[in-house]
Design a protein around this motif. Sequence first.
Motif, PDB file in Angstrom:
ATOM      1  N   VAL A  57       0.861  -1.176   0.000  1.00  0.00           N
ATOM      2  CA  VAL A  57       0.000   0.000   0.000  1.00  0.00           C
ATOM      3  C   VAL A  57       0.899   1.229   0.000  1.00  0.00           C
ATOM      4  N   VAL A  58       0.603   2.145  -0.900  1.00  0.00           N
ATOM      5  CA  VAL A  58       1.310   3.422  -0.950  1.00  0.00           C
ATOM      6  C   VAL A  58       0.273   4.511  -0.703  1.00  0.00           C
ATOM      7  N   ARG A  59       0.546   5.360   0.275  1.00  0.00           N
ATOM      8  CA  ARG A  59      -0.366   6.460   0.585  1.00  0.00           C
ATOM      9  C   ARG A  59       0.273   7.753   0.103  1.00  0.00           C
ATOM     10  N   VAL A  60      -0.501   8.496  -0.695  1.00  0.00           N
ATOM     11  CA  VAL A  60      -0.034   9.771  -1.227  1.00  0.00           C
ATOM     12  C   VAL A  60      -1.045  10.840  -0.826  1.00  0.00           C
ATOM     13  N   GLU A  61      -0.536  11.931  -0.256  1.00  0.00           N
ATOM     14  CA  GLU A  61      -1.374  13.078   0.096  1.00  0.00           C
ATOM     15  C   GLU A  61      -0.673  14.339  -0.353  1.00  0.00           C
ATOM     16  N   GLY A  62      -1.286  15.037  -1.288  1.00  0.00           N
ATOM     17  CA  GLY A  62      -0.704  16.275  -1.788  1.00  0.00           C
ATOM     18  C   GLY A  62       0.698  16.032  -2.320  1.00  0.00           C
ATOM     19  N   GLU A  63       1.609  16.929  -1.969  1.00  0.00           N
ATOM     20  CA  GLU A  63       2.988  16.827  -2.437  1.00  0.00           C
ATOM     21  C   GLU A  63       3.899  16.155  -1.413  1.00  0.00           C
ATOM     22  N   ASP A  64       3.312  15.637  -0.321  1.00  0.00           N
ATOM     23  CA  ASP A  64       4.117  14.930   0.678  1.00  0.00           C
ATOM     24  C   ASP A  64       4.743  13.691   0.055  1.00  0.00           C
ATOM     25  N   ASP A  65       5.863  13.258   0.636  1.00  0.00           N
ATOM     26  CA  ASP A  65       6.489  12.018   0.183  1.00  0.00           C
ATOM     27  C   ASP A  65       5.518  10.869   0.399  1.00  0.00           C
ATOM     28  N   PRO A  66       5.511   9.905  -0.519  1.00  0.00           N
ATOM     29  CA  PRO A  66       4.619   8.755  -0.353  1.00  0.00           C
ATOM     30  C   PRO A  66       5.033   7.927   0.860  1.00  0.00           C
ATOM     31  N   ARG A  67       4.040   7.373   1.527  1.00  0.00           N
ATOM     32  CA  ARG A  67       4.267   6.457   2.646  1.00  0.00           C
ATOM     33  C   ARG A  67       3.994   5.050   2.119  1.00  0.00           C
ATOM     34  N   VAL A  68       4.869   4.109   2.438  1.00  0.00           N
ATOM     35  CA  VAL A  68       4.813   2.779   1.832  1.00  0.00           C
ATOM     36  C   VAL A  68       4.798   1.701   2.910  1.00  0.00           C
ATOM     37  N   PHE A  69       3.982   0.684   2.679  1.00  0.00           N
ATOM     38  CA  PHE A  69       4.003  -0.536   3.484  1.00  0.00           C
ATOM     39  C   PHE A  69       3.978  -1.722   2.525  1.00  0.00           C
ATOM     40  N   VAL A  70       4.854  -2.694   2.770  1.00  0.00           N
ATOM     41  CA  VAL A  70       4.899  -3.929   1.983  1.00  0.00           C
ATOM     42  C   VAL A  70       4.844  -5.090   2.973  1.00  0.00           C
ATOM     43  N   SER A  71       3.953  -6.041   2.735  1.00  0.00           N
ATOM     44  CA  SER A  71       3.737  -7.137   3.679  1.00  0.00           C
ATOM     45  C   SER A  71       4.901  -8.110   3.766  1.00  0.00           C
ATOM     46  N   ASP A  72       5.602  -8.338   2.675  1.00  0.00           N
ATOM     47  CA  ASP A  72       6.746  -9.251   2.666  1.00  0.00           C
ATOM     48  C   ASP A  72       7.761  -8.733   1.658  1.00  0.00           C
ATOM     49  N   ALA A  73       8.785  -8.062   2.168  1.00  0.00           N
ATOM     50  CA  ALA A  73       9.763  -7.416   1.299  1.00  0.00           C
ATOM     51  C   ALA A  73      10.505  -8.422   0.428  1.00  0.00           C
ATOM     52  N   ALA A  74      10.865  -9.575   0.987  1.00  0.00           N
ATOM     53  CA  ALA A  74      11.614 -10.571   0.215  1.00  0.00           C
ATOM     54  C   ALA A  74      10.777 -11.098  -0.956  1.00  0.00           C
ATOM     55  N   ALA A  75       9.512 -11.367  -0.729  1.00  0.00           N
ATOM     56  CA  ALA A  75       8.634 -11.835  -1.807  1.00  0.00           C
ATOM     57  C   ALA A  75       8.421 -10.735  -2.844  1.00  0.00           C
ATOM     58  N   ALA A  76       8.245  -9.496  -2.385  1.00  0.00           N
ATOM     59  CA  ALA A  76       8.026  -8.385  -3.305  1.00  0.00           C
ATOM     60  C   ALA A  76       9.268  -8.110  -4.145  1.00  0.00           C
ATOM     61  N   MET A  77      10.449  -8.343  -3.601  1.00  0.00           N
ATOM     62  CA  MET A  77      11.696  -8.106  -4.334  1.00  0.00           C
ATOM     63  C   MET A  77      11.798  -9.015  -5.563  1.00  0.00           C
ATOM     64  N   ARG A  78      11.141 -10.135  -5.525  1.00  0.00           N
ATOM     65  CA  ARG A  78      11.167 -11.068  -6.661  1.00  0.00           C
ATOM     66  C   ARG A  78      10.159 -10.681  -7.738  1.00  0.00           C
ATOM     67  N   SER A  79       9.475  -9.581  -7.545  1.00  0.00           N
ATOM     68  CA  SER A  79       8.421  -9.138  -8.456  1.00  0.00           C
ATOM     69  C   SER A  79       8.786  -7.780  -9.037  1.00  0.00           C
ATOM     70  N   SER A  80       8.560  -7.604 -10.329  1.00  0.00           N
ATOM     71  CA  SER A  80       8.860  -6.301 -10.926  1.00  0.00           C
ATOM     72  C   SER A  80       7.972  -5.209 -10.329  1.00  0.00           C
TER      73      SER A  80
END
Length: 182
Positions: A57-80
């Motif tokens: 999940v990426v949360r974006v509000e206005g021009e603030d930097d996006p806030r990111v949460f990933v449930s499993d970084a190792a699994a996500a790293m194997r995905s484009s």
Amino acid sequence: MYFAALLARTEDGWEASDTELDDVETLADLAELAREAATDDEPVLACIEQEGEWFGVVRVEGEDDPRVFVSDAAAAMRSSYGEILLSDELLGREPEDPDALDQLVDLDGTEDGEPEPVEDPVEGDEAEPEPAESAPPGPIGDAALLADLGMTGKTLIALAPEDALNEIADALGCTDVLEAVR
């Protein structure tokens, strides 16, 4: 199989749209895509899931930097698509793109293109393998990014990847809107 959607909060509630990530190469690209869906400075959530493996999940509000949460970084790293979310900053490593000075001069002081001296290997020494691009297993990022919208960080971390986006939509009160774009 992947699913990606944008959830944009409006004064009338949440609006959802499925989104193609084929032209998205970086987190900045994804944040810009989310900003285009925003109404005023209301939050937009970019939700990505790989069925049964991980979600982000990426949360974006206005021009603030996006806030990111990933449930499993190792699994996500194997995905484009997962690699889009896993910035160097989030992973706690040095950026891959060096600044202009580092591009002109190597760390040993030689300019690019100059051959480096070759050292004779000592018998019995083996070359150390290059470290593989990796990410820690498990959740990474800002687990509290949905806290003000009705889902605690503890709850977000505990979500099973196959049910996560539905649970998030339930907490936001927009299950029907998300299901309409699935």
